[in-house]
Write a protein that holds these residues in place. Structure first.
Motif, PDB file in Angstrom:
ATOM      1  N   ALA A 210      90.184   4.804  49.610  1.00  0.00           N
ATOM      2  CA  ALA A 210      89.554   5.183  48.337  1.00  0.00           C
ATOM      3  C   ALA A 210      89.377   3.965  47.434  1.00  0.00           C
ATOM      4  O   ALA A 210      88.357   3.832  46.740  1.00  0.00           O
ATOM      5  CB  ALA A 210      90.387   6.256  47.641  1.00  0.00           C
ATOM      6  N   LEU A 211      90.347   3.075  47.421  1.00  0.00           N
ATOM      7  CA  LEU A 211      90.242   1.859  46.615  1.00  0.00           C
ATOM      8  C   LEU A 211      89.115   0.967  47.131  1.00  0.00           C
ATOM      9  O   LEU A 211      88.328   0.425  46.339  1.00  0.00           O
ATOM     10  CB  LEU A 211      91.572   1.104  46.651  1.00  0.00           C
ATOM     11  N   ALA A 212      89.016   0.811  48.442  1.00  0.00           N
ATOM     12  CA  ALA A 212      87.935   0.008  49.020  1.00  0.00           C
ATOM     13  C   ALA A 212      86.574   0.586  48.656  1.00  0.00           C
ATOM     14  O   ALA A 212      85.635  -0.153  48.327  1.00  0.00           O
ATOM     15  CB  ALA A 212      88.093  -0.060  50.539  1.00  0.00           C
ATOM     16  N   ASP A 213      86.464   1.885  48.684  1.00  0.00           N
ATOM     17  CA  ASP A 213      85.204   2.536  48.324  1.00  0.00           C
ATOM     18  C   ASP A 213      84.877   2.288  46.852  1.00  0.00           C
ATOM     19  O   ASP A 213      83.738   1.963  46.492  1.00  0.00           O
ATOM     20  CB  ASP A 213      85.322   4.036  48.612  1.00  0.00           C
ATOM     21  N   ALA A 214      85.880   2.429  45.983  1.00  0.00           N
ATOM     22  CA  ALA A 214      85.660   2.240  44.548  1.00  0.00           C
ATOM     23  C   ALA A 214      85.264   0.808  44.219  1.00  0.00           C
ATOM     24  O   ALA A 214      84.473   0.569  43.298  1.00  0.00           O
ATOM     25  CB  ALA A 214      86.907   2.644  43.770  1.00  0.00           C
ATOM     26  N   LEU A 215      85.809  -0.150  44.978  1.00  0.00           N
ATOM     27  CA  LEU A 215      85.541  -1.565  44.700  1.00  0.00           C
ATOM     28  C   LEU A 215      84.425  -2.141  45.564  1.00  0.00           C
ATOM     29  O   LEU A 215      84.078  -3.310  45.413  1.00  0.00           O
ATOM     30  CB  LEU A 215      86.818  -2.378  44.941  1.00  0.00           C
ATOM     31  N   ALA A 216      83.887  -1.324  46.475  1.00  0.00           N
ATOM     32  CA  ALA A 216      82.908  -1.820  47.461  1.00  0.00           C
ATOM     33  C   ALA A 216      83.478  -3.049  48.159  1.00  0.00           C
ATOM     34  O   ALA A 216      82.844  -4.099  48.269  1.00  0.00           O
ATOM     35  CB  ALA A 216      81.572  -2.141  46.804  1.00  0.00           C
ATOM     36  N   ALA A 217      84.716  -2.910  48.633  1.00  0.00           N
ATOM     37  CA  ALA A 217      85.474  -4.045  49.157  1.00  0.00           C
ATOM     38  C   ALA A 217      85.628  -3.952  50.669  1.00  0.00           C
ATOM     39  O   ALA A 217      86.066  -2.916  51.184  1.00  0.00           O
ATOM     40  CB  ALA A 217      86.858  -4.100  48.515  1.00  0.00           C
TER      41      ALA A 217
ATOM     42  N   ARG B 253      86.072   0.771  36.859  1.00  0.00           N
ATOM     43  CA  ARG B 253      84.696   1.068  36.480  1.00  0.00           C
ATOM     44  C   ARG B 253      83.872   1.407  37.718  1.00  0.00           C
ATOM     45  O   ARG B 253      84.146   0.894  38.812  1.00  0.00           O
ATOM     46  CB  ARG B 253      84.073  -0.125  35.774  1.00  0.00           C
ATOM     47  N   PRO B 254      82.878   2.259  37.592  1.00  0.00           N
ATOM     48  CA  PRO B 254      81.996   2.554  38.728  1.00  0.00           C
ATOM     49  C   PRO B 254      81.208   1.315  39.131  1.00  0.00           C
ATOM     50  O   PRO B 254      80.825   0.493  38.296  1.00  0.00           O
ATOM     51  CB  PRO B 254      81.073   3.652  38.184  1.00  0.00           C
ATOM     52  N   ARG B 255      80.965   1.161  40.436  1.00  0.00           N
ATOM     53  CA  ARG B 255      80.202   0.019  40.946  1.00  0.00           C
ATOM     54  C   ARG B 255      78.958   0.514  41.673  1.00  0.00           C
ATOM     55  O   ARG B 255      79.011   1.511  42.400  1.00  0.00           O
ATOM     56  CB  ARG B 255      81.040  -0.812  41.919  1.00  0.00           C
ATOM     57  N   THR B 256      77.883  -0.208  41.477  1.00  0.00           N
ATOM     58  CA  THR B 256      76.641   0.111  42.189  1.00  0.00           C
ATOM     59  C   THR B 256      76.249  -0.986  43.171  1.00  0.00           C
ATOM     60  O   THR B 256      75.535  -0.729  44.147  1.00  0.00           O
ATOM     61  CB  THR B 256      75.491   0.333  41.192  1.00  0.00           C
ATOM     62  N   ASP B 257      76.708  -2.191  42.934  1.00  0.00           N
ATOM     63  CA  ASP B 257      76.368  -3.315  43.816  1.00  0.00           C
ATOM     64  C   ASP B 257      77.329  -3.354  45.003  1.00  0.00           C
ATOM     65  O   ASP B 257      78.507  -3.665  44.859  1.00  0.00           O
ATOM     66  CB  ASP B 257      76.450  -4.625  43.031  1.00  0.00           C
ATOM     67  N   ARG B 258      76.829  -3.038  46.175  1.00  0.00           N
ATOM     68  CA  ARG B 258      77.649  -3.048  47.388  1.00  0.00           C
ATOM     69  C   ARG B 258      77.155  -4.105  48.383  1.00  0.00           C
ATOM     70  O   ARG B 258      77.442  -4.035  49.585  1.00  0.00           O
ATOM     71  CB  ARG B 258      77.649  -1.658  48.033  1.00  0.00           C
ATOM     72  N   SER B 259      76.436  -5.094  47.867  1.00  0.00           N
ATOM     73  CA  SER B 259      75.807  -6.079  48.755  1.00  0.00           C
ATOM     74  C   SER B 259      76.849  -6.929  49.492  1.00  0.00           C
ATOM     75  O   SER B 259      76.662  -7.256  50.672  1.00  0.00           O
ATOM     76  CB  SER B 259      74.850  -6.975  47.964  1.00  0.00           C
ATOM     77  N   PHE B 260      77.922  -7.308  48.820  1.00  0.00           N
ATOM     78  CA  PHE B 260      78.952  -8.110  49.477  1.00  0.00           C
ATOM     79  C   PHE B 260      79.584  -7.333  50.634  1.00  0.00           C
ATOM     80  O   PHE B 260      79.726  -7.846  51.752  1.00  0.00           O
ATOM     81  CB  PHE B 260      80.014  -8.526  48.462  1.00  0.00           C
ATOM     82  N   LEU B 261      79.929  -6.090  50.387  1.00  0.00           N
ATOM     83  CA  LEU B 261      80.501  -5.247  51.437  1.00  0.00           C
ATOM     84  C   LEU B 261      79.544  -5.123  52.614  1.00  0.00           C
ATOM     85  O   LEU B 261      79.932  -5.324  53.778  1.00  0.00           O
ATOM     86  CB  LEU B 261      80.845  -3.865  50.872  1.00  0.00           C
ATOM     87  N   HIS B 262      78.285  -4.794  52.335  1.00  0.00           N
ATOM     88  CA  HIS B 262      77.320  -4.591  53.415  1.00  0.00           C
ATOM     89  C   HIS B 262      77.098  -5.873  54.212  1.00  0.00           C
ATOM     90  O   HIS B 262      76.991  -5.841  55.445  1.00  0.00           O
ATOM     91  CB  HIS B 262      76.010  -4.082  52.834  1.00  0.00           C
ATOM     92  N   ARG B 263      77.066  -6.991  53.537  1.00  0.00           N
ATOM     93  CA  ARG B 263      76.852  -8.252  54.240  1.00  0.00           C
ATOM     94  C   ARG B 263      78.038  -8.577  55.154  1.00  0.00           C
ATOM     95  O   ARG B 263      77.866  -9.042  56.287  1.00  0.00           O
ATOM     96  CB  ARG B 263      76.627  -9.382  53.220  1.00  0.00           C
ATOM     97  N   MET B 264      79.256  -8.306  54.683  1.00  0.00           N
ATOM     98  CA  MET B 264      80.433  -8.566  55.506  1.00  0.00           C
ATOM     99  C   MET B 264      80.513  -7.605  56.693  1.00  0.00           C
ATOM    100  O   MET B 264      80.944  -7.992  57.791  1.00  0.00           O
ATOM    101  CB  MET B 264      81.709  -8.459  54.661  1.00  0.00           C
ATOM    102  N   LEU B 265      80.098  -6.360  56.504  1.00  0.00           N
ATOM    103  CA  LEU B 265      80.076  -5.419  57.627  1.00  0.00           C
ATOM    104  C   LEU B 265      79.072  -5.855  58.691  1.00  0.00           C
ATOM    105  O   LEU B 265      79.353  -5.777  59.899  1.00  0.00           O
ATOM    106  CB  LEU B 265      79.758  -4.006  57.137  1.00  0.00           C
ATOM    107  N   HIS B 266      77.919  -6.339  58.267  1.00  0.00           N
ATOM    108  CA  HIS B 266      76.934  -6.864  59.218  1.00  0.00           C
ATOM    109  C   HIS B 266      77.480  -8.102  59.932  1.00  0.00           C
ATOM    110  O   HIS B 266      77.284  -8.254  61.156  1.00  0.00           O
ATOM    111  CB  HIS B 266      75.625  -7.196  58.494  1.00  0.00           C
TER     112      HIS B 266
END
Length: 577
Positions: free
Chosen positions: A220-227, A322-335
């Motif tokens: 849940a924390l990873a989701d909230a932080l897009a981490a 705080r709510p986050r909308t930018d998940r670009s770092f997470l998506h780039r690391m998953l790729h």
């Protein structure tokens, strides 16, 4: 007559102890006899006291309860020391009973005289000697509570003649041991943590064994932080399963994008880990959450230290972020994670059905497929750690026990003994190297003696593979790492243990199923490629120069089993632009 030993055994039973691992010996006779005469506890006869301590360590880690081992005076209890170091560094609540020479002879250079209370001080939280029967109940309570409360080893040194004396008629019985309660940081600490995380654009979580009961909260924390979420070897079994944010493992056994995510992040959150390899940590922009104050900042400088259990801390933290909308770092690391796994996955999938000697990563992958969903794996130090880290798939029910902190050889088989006795109805598999198995080979006899259904899978490459790799990295030619081939299946058969020897990959799955389905103990020997080694996720120039100076025959691979499927699945969850 009620002896001091009777009081000892009575109080151990009252605190949930049902067995003592050890080897009988003269100074232990009063305690062994008290066990014989008392219902509810048994003496488990191992072949080496080191194995007794390893077995107790595994039992304690799996159950979270106190486990006990014992050694006779002098050489007997000295043999405990390596297994006790492993237990202590693993945080396993273990009580070691070190019997001693007669009380009146201490200090006279008597036969087999040592000073156990001093010798064991470095591998214990508590090490004291019982000099009179009146002391025993109180010191025993302190020793047990210290092992459970501090997480580690306590040692009681008891002269043999003292344990055989009459117990005082007014000997106080056992008292209840306190158990751990959740540790929640002060609200100001939680608020400061939320502020630090909110001010970071790119957050990465790195998880250790301290997330054992906090999987859902961490996700849940990873989701909230897009981490992105990475892990240590000890953290793998607790956080990698059902994790859409997984980017692999760091350290010398690591794989995937964990290292890159950690070093690109604006803030790295260490969750319940005392990860020892500081070269793999960014040494900046780091927050640490742990219930043990002694672990803070000893691996890396910290921007913030939060004292608390991971589960309780994260539960309090989540509503403040705080709510986050930018998940670009997470998506780039998953790729990036998927790309890295795709690049190396061929190391264990390409033409393996006909490749001999058998590639050990293929054997580990087959074992992963065939093992039970709630299996307990005990893993030898060395290349066995590599194959377990990269090929055993966690699912929230499986457990993996190893000498991950002490790094001792020969731990897998004695760990398996303790695991199987703790959970007699559960599948226990010892993933053994030939070097580790041969060091405590006598414990095969312990399996046979108690008909323990441990399945021993031996990776036999006639080499100390990890040591060979270390030599190559440092530019040394490998020397002293290879040894004449040994037929471990023949040795197991001579011990009365059914065994199968496999030297062709096409026979591996059938042979493994045969062993896993055999009642009682059984051994599978897999003849593997001695040149199949591994490389860490980050290679330095020094490493490359070392390899260039050493033999060019080595196969450097980084296959990662089912993890590529997990990475591909996680990518499917990323919205397309």
């Amino acid at each position: 007559m009620v002896t001091t030993a009777d009081v000892l055994v009575r109080d151990l039973i009252a605190h949930g102890v049902s067995r003592i691992y050890g080897i009988v010996g003269d100074s232990l006779n009063p305690i062994v006899d008290a066990v014989r005469r008392t219902d509810g506890i048994e003496w488990v006869h191992v072949r080496h006291e080191e194995a007794a301590a390893f077995a107790a360590a595994a039992e304690a880690q799996l159950t979270g309860q106190l486990a006990v081992c014992a050694g006779s005076c002098g050489p007997g209890n000295l043999h405990l020391i390596n297994g006790l170091f492993d237990a202590h560094r693993s945080g396993a609540p273990v009580l070691a009973i070190a019997s001693h020479i007669p009380l009146a002879q201490i200090g006279t250079r008597y036969f087999q005289e040592t000073h156990p209370q001093q010798l064991f001080a470095e591998c214990s939280h508590y090490s004291e000697m019982v000099s009179t029967p009146e002391q025993l109940p109180r010191l025993l309570r302190i020793a047990m509570q210290t092992a459970l409360g501090a997480g580690g080893v306590s040692v009681l040194t008891i002269p043999g003649d003292v344990s055989g004396r009459r117990a005082p008629s007014n000997a106080v019985g056992h008292s209840a041991c306190a158990v751990r309660s959740p540790l929640v940081p002060a609200p100001a600490q939680i608020e400061e943590l939320a502020r630090v995380l909110d001010n970071a654009d790119k957050v990465m979580l790195f998880c250790g064994g301290g997330v054992a009961d906090a999987h859902d909260e961490t996700i849940a924390l990873a989701d909230a932080l897009a981490a992105p979420v990475g892990h240590s070897l000890r953290g793998k079994q607790w956080i990698q399963y059902d994790n859409p944010f997984d980017v692999g493992m760091s350290g010398l056994l690591g794989y995937g994008a964990c290292y890159e995510a950690m070093h690109e992040a604006d803030c790295v959150v260490l969750l319940g880990t005392d990860f020892p390899y500081d070269d793999f940590l960014p040494q900046r922009r780091t927050v640490q959450i742990d219930r043990d104050l002694t672990r803070f900042a000893r691996r890396t400088p910290l921007d913030l230290a939060v004292h608390g259990d991971v589960k309780a801390t994260v539960a309090q933290l989540l509503p403040l972020l705080r709510p986050r909308t930018d998940r670009s770092f997470l998506h780039r690391m998953l790729h990036e994670h998927a790309r890295r796994l795709e690049k190396v996955v061929g190391a264990y999938t390409g033409k393996i059905a006909d490749r001999t000697p058998i590639h050990p990563e293929y054997a580990a992958a087959v074992l992963d497929e065939e093992a039970a969903g709630d299996a307990v794996f005990t893993v030898d130090t060395g290349m066995g750690n590599v194959w377990a880290a990269r090929y055993l798939t966690p699912n929230g029910q499986r457990r993996v026990i190893g000498s991950f902190w002490h790094g001792s050889m020969a731990n897998a088989l004695p760990h398996a003994i303790g695991a199987q006795l703790a959970y007699p109805g559960r599948q226990v598999i010892s993933l053994s190297g030939d070097g580790g198995l041969s060091m405590l080979l006598g414990e095969l006899l312990t399996l046979k003696t108690y008909d323990l259904p441990v399945k021993v899978v031996v990776f036999n490459n006639a080499s100390l593979g990890m040591v060979k790799l270390e030599m190559m990295v440092e530019g040394y030619p490998d020397y002293g790492t290879d040894h004449p081939a040994v037929d471990f299946s023949a040795i197991a058969t001579a011990c009365g243990i059914p065994s199968v020897r496999i030297d062709h990959p096409g026979d591996l799955a059938k042979g493994l199923r045969t062993v896993l389905e055999t009642p009682g103990p059984a051994l599978l020997e897999v003849v593997t490629d001695p040149n199949a080694l591994s490389i860490p996720p980050r290679i330095t120039g020094e490493m490359l120069r070392g390899f260039a100076l050493s033999s060019g025959r080595t196969v450097l691979d980084g296959g990662v089993g089912k993890m590529i499927d997990m990475a591909r699945s996680n990518l499917r969850n990323i919205p397309r632009p």
